[in-house]
Design an enzyme around this catalytic site. Structure first.
Site, PDB file in Angstrom:
ATOM      1  N   THR A  95     -74.594 -15.957  57.758  1.00 17.05           N
ATOM      2  CA  THR A  95     -73.138 -15.947  57.654  1.00 17.05           C
ATOM      3  C   THR A  95     -72.601 -16.736  58.833  1.00 17.05           C
ATOM      4  O   THR A  95     -72.786 -16.357  59.990  1.00 17.05           O
ATOM      5  CB  THR A  95     -72.588 -14.510  57.667  1.00 17.05           C
ATOM      6  OG1 THR A  95     -73.127 -13.801  56.549  1.00 17.05           O
ATOM      7  CG2 THR A  95     -71.069 -14.508  57.580  1.00 17.05           C
ATOM      8  N   LYS A 170     -68.259 -15.479  51.507  1.00 13.71           N
ATOM      9  CA  LYS A 170     -68.797 -14.407  52.339  1.00 13.71           C
ATOM     10  C   LYS A 170     -67.718 -13.826  53.253  1.00 13.71           C
ATOM     11  O   LYS A 170     -67.714 -12.622  53.538  1.00 13.71           O
ATOM     12  CB  LYS A 170     -69.974 -14.922  53.165  1.00 13.71           C
ATOM     13  CG  LYS A 170     -70.657 -13.856  54.027  1.00 13.71           C
ATOM     14  CD  LYS A 170     -71.237 -12.708  53.207  1.00 13.71           C
ATOM     15  CE  LYS A 170     -71.794 -11.586  54.078  1.00 13.71           C
ATOM     16  NZ  LYS A 170     -73.036 -11.963  54.783  1.00 13.71           N
ATOM     17  N   LYS A 238     -69.158 -10.725  64.818  1.00 12.87           N
ATOM     18  CA  LYS A 238     -69.174 -12.194  64.712  1.00 12.87           C
ATOM     19  C   LYS A 238     -68.544 -12.649  63.399  1.00 12.87           C
ATOM     20  O   LYS A 238     -67.716 -13.567  63.373  1.00 12.87           O
ATOM     21  CB  LYS A 238     -70.620 -12.692  64.828  1.00 12.87           C
ATOM     22  CG  LYS A 238     -70.821 -14.185  64.593  1.00 12.87           C
ATOM     23  CD  LYS A 238     -71.283 -14.514  63.166  1.00 12.87           C
ATOM     24  CE  LYS A 238     -72.630 -13.930  62.851  1.00 12.87           C
ATOM     25  NZ  LYS A 238     -73.094 -14.307  61.484  1.00 12.87           N
TER      26      LYS A 238
END
Length: 285
Positions: A95, A170, A238
């Site tokens: 990701t 995502k 993150k």
């Protein structure tokens, strides 16, 4: 096929194992060789750099930690694209930033290489069971070539569009999870305070309108006090940071996501960065 695989952490190890079971030859690189030992014992070949793994492979998969790791693995001095060759396909399943996915796509194209961004969802359970959701951006032709490989470890595999589209998808996934995790924790806390049997409550609410993957899979871990990582708190922070940055570029304000990020950052400051995302339950303690 000859497959380069870079990154054998919580999810990558299981994904590589599925490819190995399907009969493909693996050429591995990971920063901590010990994490790949089981795969090496089963016949995978160790490579000293990402470039060395790419040199051997028809297709290269990567699933690492941070966007800077992705950039180093692909564009660094010993990166994949230094040794990739025309006709090869590279697939980043980390990701990461949509803008970085597009940058890698363009750099790869200069060498006649197709690059896909294909982040996954489903955590350690999905990786082990081969049921990951896979969101793919890049060339449709390259996607169709790699699809049989995706099918060894994924069950919901959707082509989303041009380079970067997989990463944007995502981000939508992570935004939905972020505020849902707050709801899951608060629902359990309420049930506990009300003196209910929490396992019984989960049986009722997990299959109704409140149902979600987190409620079905992570809430039982919270109840048991199992905070081992299927997906790390530090990596979720993150992801939320990337989603907020992308949202700001599009002029979007997402207060639910901002709240979840703040809560997880406070949790990380308490030493929970290496815990699974279900450790948010500890926030109230």
């Amino acid at each position: 096929m000859k497959i380069g695989f870079i990154g054998t952490g919580v999810m990558g190890k299981s994904m590589a194992h599925h490819l190995q079971k399907a009969g493909h030859s693996l050429f591995l690189y990971t920063r901590t060789k010990g994490k790949a030992q089981e795969l090496l014992d089963n016949g995978a070949v160790w490579c000293p750099t990402p470039a060395a793994a790419a040199r051997q492979a028809d297709v290269v998969f990567t699933i690492v930690g941070e966007p800077q790791d992705v950039e180093e693995v692909y564009l660094g001095a010993e990166g994949i694209l230094t040794e990739s060759s025309k006709g090869q396909i590279v697939v980043d399943m980390t990701t990461s930033q949509p803008s970085l996915a597009r940058k890698i796509f363009e750099k790869a194209l200069e060498k006649g290489v197709d690059a896909l961004d294909a982040p996954v969802s489903g955590g350690d359970t999905g990786a082990k069971n081969g049921t990951l959701a896979i969101m793919v951006g890049g060339s449709k032709e390259a996607f169709e070539k790699v699809l049989p490989l995706f099918q060894t470890f994924g069950s919901n595999i959707v082509y989303q569009g041009e380079a970067g589209a997989g990463q944007h998808t995502k981000m939508s996934n992570q935004i939905a999870i972020a505020t849902n995790m707050i709801g899951v924790c608060e629902a359990l806390l309420y049930a506990q305070k009300a003196g209910l049997d929490v396992d019984s409550v989960l049986k009722s609410i997990s299959t109704g309108a409140a149902g979600s993957w987190s409620l079905s899979n992570l809430a039982p871990r919270m109840v048991k006090g199992d905070f081992a990582p299927g997906f790390y708190v530090k990596h979720f922070i993150k992801d939320m940071k990337i989603a907020i940055e992308e949202s700001e570029r599009m002029g979007l304000e997402l207060p639910g996501l901002s709240l979840a990020k703040k809560m997880y950052e406070e949790l990380a400051l308490q030493g929970e960065g290496e815990s699974g995302t279900q450790a948010l339950f500890k926030y109230w303690n």
